[in-house]
Design a protein around this motif. Structure first.
Motif, PDB file in Angstrom:
ATOM      1  N   GLU A   1      39.115  28.960  37.853  1.00 31.45           N
ATOM      2  CA  GLU A   1      39.728  29.398  36.585  1.00 31.45           C
ATOM      3  C   GLU A   1      38.785  30.297  35.801  1.00 31.45           C
ATOM      4  O   GLU A   1      39.226  31.174  35.061  1.00 31.45           O
ATOM      5  CB  GLU A   1      40.119  28.190  35.723  1.00 31.45           C
TER       6      GLU A   1
ATOM      7  N   MET B   1      37.035  30.841  43.930  1.00 29.07           N
ATOM      8  CA  MET B   1      38.362  31.405  44.174  1.00 29.07           C
ATOM      9  C   MET B   1      38.624  31.528  45.667  1.00 29.07           C
ATOM     10  O   MET B   1      39.712  31.199  46.148  1.00 29.07           O
ATOM     11  CB  MET B   1      38.486  32.769  43.483  1.00 29.07           C
TER      12      MET B   1
ATOM     13  N   HIS C   1      40.688  41.679  42.408  1.00 26.17           N
ATOM     14  CA  HIS C   1      40.725  42.318  41.092  1.00 26.17           C
ATOM     15  C   HIS C   1      39.468  41.966  40.286  1.00 26.17           C
ATOM     16  O   HIS C   1      38.848  42.845  39.682  1.00 26.17           O
ATOM     17  CB  HIS C   1      41.981  41.881  40.337  1.00 26.17           C
ATOM     18  N   ALA C   2      39.094  40.685  40.279  1.00 29.93           N
ATOM     19  CA  ALA C   2      37.926  40.247  39.533  1.00 29.93           C
ATOM     20  C   ALA C   2      36.650  40.926  40.053  1.00 29.93           C
ATOM     21  O   ALA C   2      35.791  41.327  39.267  1.00 29.93           O
ATOM     22  CB  ALA C   2      37.785  38.731  39.608  1.00 29.93           C
TER      23      ALA C   2
ATOM     24  N   ARG D   1      50.233  30.837  47.066  1.00 33.45           N
ATOM     25  CA  ARG D   1      49.201  30.672  46.038  1.00 33.45           C
ATOM     26  C   ARG D   1      47.849  31.149  46.571  1.00 33.45           C
ATOM     27  O   ARG D   1      47.064  31.742  45.839  1.00 33.45           O
ATOM     28  CB  ARG D   1      49.127  29.205  45.575  1.00 33.45           C
TER      29      ARG D   1
ATOM     30  N   HIS E   1      35.934  44.427  38.791  1.00 31.99           N
ATOM     31  CA  HIS E   1      35.544  44.552  37.386  1.00 31.99           C
ATOM     32  C   HIS E   1      34.230  43.839  37.061  1.00 31.99           C
ATOM     33  O   HIS E   1      33.883  43.744  35.897  1.00 31.99           O
ATOM     34  CB  HIS E   1      36.664  44.030  36.492  1.00 31.99           C
TER      35      HIS E   1
ATOM     36  N   ASP F   1      44.193  37.939  45.825  1.00 31.29           N
ATOM     37  CA  ASP F   1      44.462  39.161  45.057  1.00 31.29           C
ATOM     38  C   ASP F   1      43.703  39.141  43.733  1.00 31.29           C
ATOM     39  O   ASP F   1      43.113  40.142  43.323  1.00 31.29           O
ATOM     40  CB  ASP F   1      45.957  39.320  44.786  1.00 31.29           C
ATOM     41  N   GLU F   2      43.721  37.987  43.055  1.00 35.33           N
ATOM     42  CA  GLU F   2      42.994  37.848  41.791  1.00 35.33           C
ATOM     43  C   GLU F   2      41.492  38.016  42.024  1.00 35.33           C
ATOM     44  O   GLU F   2      40.794  38.627  41.205  1.00 35.33           O
ATOM     45  CB  GLU F   2      43.271  36.480  41.163  1.00 35.33           C
ATOM     46  N   LEU F   3      41.004  37.493  43.137  1.00 28.39           N
ATOM     47  CA  LEU F   3      39.589  37.634  43.484  1.00 28.39           C
ATOM     48  C   LEU F   3      39.229  39.102  43.670  1.00 28.39           C
ATOM     49  O   LEU F   3      38.224  39.573  43.133  1.00 28.39           O
ATOM     50  CB  LEU F   3      39.276  36.840  44.752  1.00 28.39           C
TER      51      LEU F   3
ATOM     52  N   GLN G   1      47.792  34.836  46.310  1.00 29.91           N
ATOM     53  CA  GLN G   1      47.653  35.211  44.898  1.00 29.91           C
ATOM     54  C   GLN G   1      46.193  35.088  44.457  1.00 29.91           C
ATOM     55  O   GLN G   1      45.669  35.975  43.782  1.00 29.91           O
ATOM     56  CB  GLN G   1      48.554  34.330  44.036  1.00 29.91           C
ATOM     57  N   LEU G   2      45.544  34.006  44.845  1.00 31.16           N
ATOM     58  CA  LEU G   2      44.132  33.818  44.492  1.00 31.16           C
ATOM     59  C   LEU G   2      43.261  34.915  45.095  1.00 31.16           C
ATOM     60  O   LEU G   2      42.357  35.423  44.423  1.00 31.16           O
ATOM     61  CB  LEU G   2      43.632  32.457  44.975  1.00 31.16           C
TER      62      LEU G   2
ATOM     63  N   GLU H   1      36.943  32.416  37.175  1.00 28.73           N
ATOM     64  CA  GLU H   1      36.820  33.565  38.068  1.00 28.73           C
ATOM     65  C   GLU H   1      35.510  33.584  38.850  1.00 28.73           C
ATOM     66  O   GLU H   1      34.958  34.648  39.139  1.00 28.73           O
ATOM     67  CB  GLU H   1      37.041  34.883  37.324  1.00 28.73           C
TER      68      GLU H   1
END
Length: 142
Positions: free
Chosen positions: A98, A105, A135-136, A125, A139, A131-133, A128-129, A100
């Motif tokens: 959570e 993740m 993206h994180a 899920r 950045h 993909d979020e990883l 999705q995780l 990041e």
């Protein structure tokens, strides 16, 4: 099963809330506590002491240090320096994810994709995780 997931999510949110309210000046001390725990865990320049390592790492995790949350989860999952507790391991892993933490993740995604013990298989899920990883990681400061 839904009741267990609700309880786990509530615990994760509580851990994350505590982490978000940790004072900024505590970061160097948390890093030092975590690093000392890692040194005891691996026996770097000192005798190896898994129990002391877990105590230090868990202390940093409770104060909101996401790498410590990830390592505490790993130690709990295997019973390294502490009694094995897969439920608490999952809470720490989810709390770190959570926040990041990339390793958390990724591990959480793998656990969900594989249906690892204590995890219901959830490929959607997991994707999705990941993909979020991605993206994180784009950045993160270099």
């Amino acid at each position: 099963m839904m009741r267990q997931l609700t309880i786990v999510r509530a615990a994760v949110l509580a851990l994350c809330a505590a982490a978000l309210h940790a004072p900024a000046h505590a970061a160097p001390q948390l890093d030092a506590t975590f690093e000392l725990g890692r040194q005891y865990r691996h026996g770097a320049d000192m005798p190896r002491d898994s129990a002391r390592a877990y105590a230090l790492i868990e202390s940093a995790a409770r104060a909101g240090h996401s790498p410590a949350m990830f390592i505490a989860a790993a130690m709990l999952a295997t019973g390294e320096g502490v009694r094995r507790d897969v439920v608490l391991a999952r809470r720490w892993l989810e709390a770190a994810a959570e926040l990041e933490n990339p390793e958390a993740m990724q591990q959480l995604a793998m656990n969900l994709r594989e249906g690892a013990p204590g995890y219901e298989r959830d490929e959607q899920r997991a994707a999705q995780l990941l993909d979020e990883l991605a993206h994180a990681m784009k950045h993160r400061a270099h």
